[in-house]
Design an enzyme around this catalytic site. Sequence first.
Site, short mmCIF file in Angstrom:
data_model
loop_
_atom_site.label_atom_id
_atom_site.label_comp_id
_atom_site.label_asym_id
_atom_site.label_seq_id
_atom_site.Cartn_x
_atom_site.Cartn_y
_atom_site.Cartn_z
N ASP A 112 44.17 -89.97 -84.83
CA ASP A 112 45.45 -90.23 -85.50
C ASP A 112 46.58 -89.85 -84.56
O ASP A 112 46.41 -89.87 -83.34
CB ASP A 112 45.49 -89.46 -86.83
CG ASP A 112 46.31 -90.18 -87.88
OD1 ASP A 112 47.54 -90.25 -87.73
OD2 ASP A 112 45.72 -90.71 -88.84
N HIS A 147 52.04 -88.08 -89.30
CA HIS A 147 50.89 -88.72 -89.95
C HIS A 147 49.57 -87.97 -89.74
O HIS A 147 48.81 -87.75 -90.69
CB HIS A 147 50.79 -90.15 -89.41
CG HIS A 147 49.92 -91.07 -90.19
ND1 HIS A 147 48.64 -91.37 -89.80
CD2 HIS A 147 50.14 -91.75 -91.34
CE1 HIS A 147 48.12 -92.22 -90.68
NE2 HIS A 147 49.01 -92.46 -91.63
N ASN A 180 43.38 -71.12 -98.28
CA ASN A 180 43.87 -69.93 -97.57
C ASN A 180 45.07 -69.30 -98.27
O ASN A 180 45.80 -68.53 -97.68
CB ASN A 180 44.24 -70.30 -96.12
CG ASN A 180 45.30 -71.39 -96.06
OD1 ASN A 180 45.65 -71.99 -97.08
ND2 ASN A 180 45.81 -71.65 -94.88
N VAL A 220 48.24 -76.57 -99.62
CA VAL A 220 47.30 -77.46 -100.29
C VAL A 220 45.87 -77.14 -99.85
O VAL A 220 45.66 -76.38 -98.91
CB VAL A 220 47.63 -78.93 -99.92
CG1 VAL A 220 48.98 -79.33 -100.48
CG2 VAL A 220 47.57 -79.16 -98.42
N ASN A 231 48.56 -101.34 -96.62
CA ASN A 231 49.52 -101.18 -97.72
C ASN A 231 50.38 -102.43 -97.88
O ASN A 231 51.54 -102.34 -98.23
CB ASN A 231 50.43 -99.97 -97.44
CG ASN A 231 49.64 -98.72 -97.13
OD1 ASN A 231 48.55 -98.52 -97.66
ND2 ASN A 231 50.18 -97.89 -96.26
N VAL A 273 32.27 -100.75 -91.29
CA VAL A 273 33.37 -99.80 -91.46
C VAL A 273 33.65 -99.71 -92.96
O VAL A 273 33.83 -100.73 -93.63
CB VAL A 273 34.63 -100.27 -90.71
CG1 VAL A 273 35.81 -99.35 -91.02
CG2 VAL A 273 34.37 -100.33 -89.21
N SER A 289 46.42 -94.72 -96.08
CA SER A 289 46.22 -93.68 -95.05
C SER A 289 45.68 -92.39 -95.63
O SER A 289 45.06 -91.61 -94.91
CB SER A 289 47.55 -93.36 -94.37
OG SER A 289 47.82 -94.22 -93.31
#
Length: 496
Positions: free
Chosen positions: A116, A147, A160, A164, A237, A254, A304
Amino acid sequence: MHVLAAALLAGALAGPAAASPVLVQTKPGAAPILRAAGARPVASRLAIWRTTSPALVGRLRRAGLLRAAEPERSLARADDASPFSDPLIDREWWLTAIGVRDLVPPVPGRPVTIIDSGVDVAHEEFAGRPDVTVLNSQSTFARDEDHGTEVSSVVGAPANGVGVVGIYPQAVLRLWDASPFRSITNSDAIAGLQAATAAGPSVINLSWGSPQRDPLLEQAVEAAVRGGSVLVAAAGNERQGGNPVIYPAALPHVLTVGASDQSNALASFSSSSPGLDLIAPGVAIPVADPRVSPTSYSLADGTSFSAPIVAGAAAWIWTARPDLDAGQLFELIRRSARDLGPPGWDADTGFGLLDVPAALAAPAPIRDPQEPNDDVAEVKPGVTFSTGGLLLTAPGRLAGRLDGFDDPRDVYRLRVPAHRRLRVTATASDGRPVAVSIWNAGTTSVLGTSRNRVSAGPKTAAVAGGRTGFSGYVALTVPAGRRTDYVLTVTATAAP
Ligand SMILES: [Ca+2]
Ligand SMILES: [Ca+2]
Ligand SMILES: [Ca+2]
């Protein structure tokens, strides 16, 4: 930890009836003493034994044979508490949608490689996080480079106490920055796929794409599949923008992932595709943002973010079911999806919504181990791969699977000895014929031509070796929209 263990040990050994089991690790030469005292080996290579005799521990220590000792104790079962408890957890609606909110993800296992825009590894979700391998240096120097950090947090933000949690909080993460100069390029993506493949099998997440086909990128994808990895890509998208087919998502082998919303319906932007495999949440997903962003966390929309949910889920399921190979995992995730829309597969939602509990429980699909073998280039030695595909040359049987979109052809090399005739017959599990054809060695493709085809039939084909033998290829084909397992049988007769 060591101090605590020592204190516990002292307590365990202090009481008069101190018969609590103790683990001891000893130096060479201690085995006869341990055996004589009734100690039981626990891990011989580590020289760890278990004893209930405090006297023995003392004896070993005095003899200089004791390396370590600690009390035997119960370990907290990892399902005692949900790891899904960080501050933004109540915004992470998607954990419930895919059935994992009340599950406990595994300890580190199968890796996820994220190719990425680079990850801010100093972000509070990644700084000090164990099991992060950077395959190249990560840069996030511009706002539009958020991203990679966002996508990676969806896979593996740890439990942690801040921000999130990802779908697989302890996932082994491998990171490749494919945008050293701000935008993700095919050259950096190809390099990343090679680095990912060289690092060993993983689930590889590709949350980017293009409507343009790219033959060199496709070869890198094929090599990653051949290397035993599972590739997961975002479908796109562009539903309101002409809905173009997006690659690499639409390539065979894939996993193509569209987006669902908070009501488990298709997200309005999620591109449809003839190769769509499943959908996963992709609306209002809480993500971590790199420090160049105005905030540390935000809500993100897009396929994504659906792809890394599937990629993390795939690594989780693979870790929990290590006997699966990449092809079985691929098939299992599709088949276990919760069907949406019209019954069965459709181009909007694929096989349906990701369902992790179902994938953990569903029976394993059969193996289809020769992939990718969709055309001559992939099985002829020295074209795409230095080693060739499976060679059929004697009577026998093998099992495989075909899928009109994700695995449209299975091509095998064929060698018929002189004065023999080999017949190849395909028996499909769905009871319908599978087209079988035999091609001579001069063919470079079994697509769009019948030149060099020497035999073909709806279920079977045959060729004789003549005086010098025959070398060529066998191709099995199903049309788009059909999926079936098959058994291929090779029989031989004399052909003088
Ligand atoms: Ca966290
Ligand atoms: Ca196959
Ligand atoms: Ca194939």
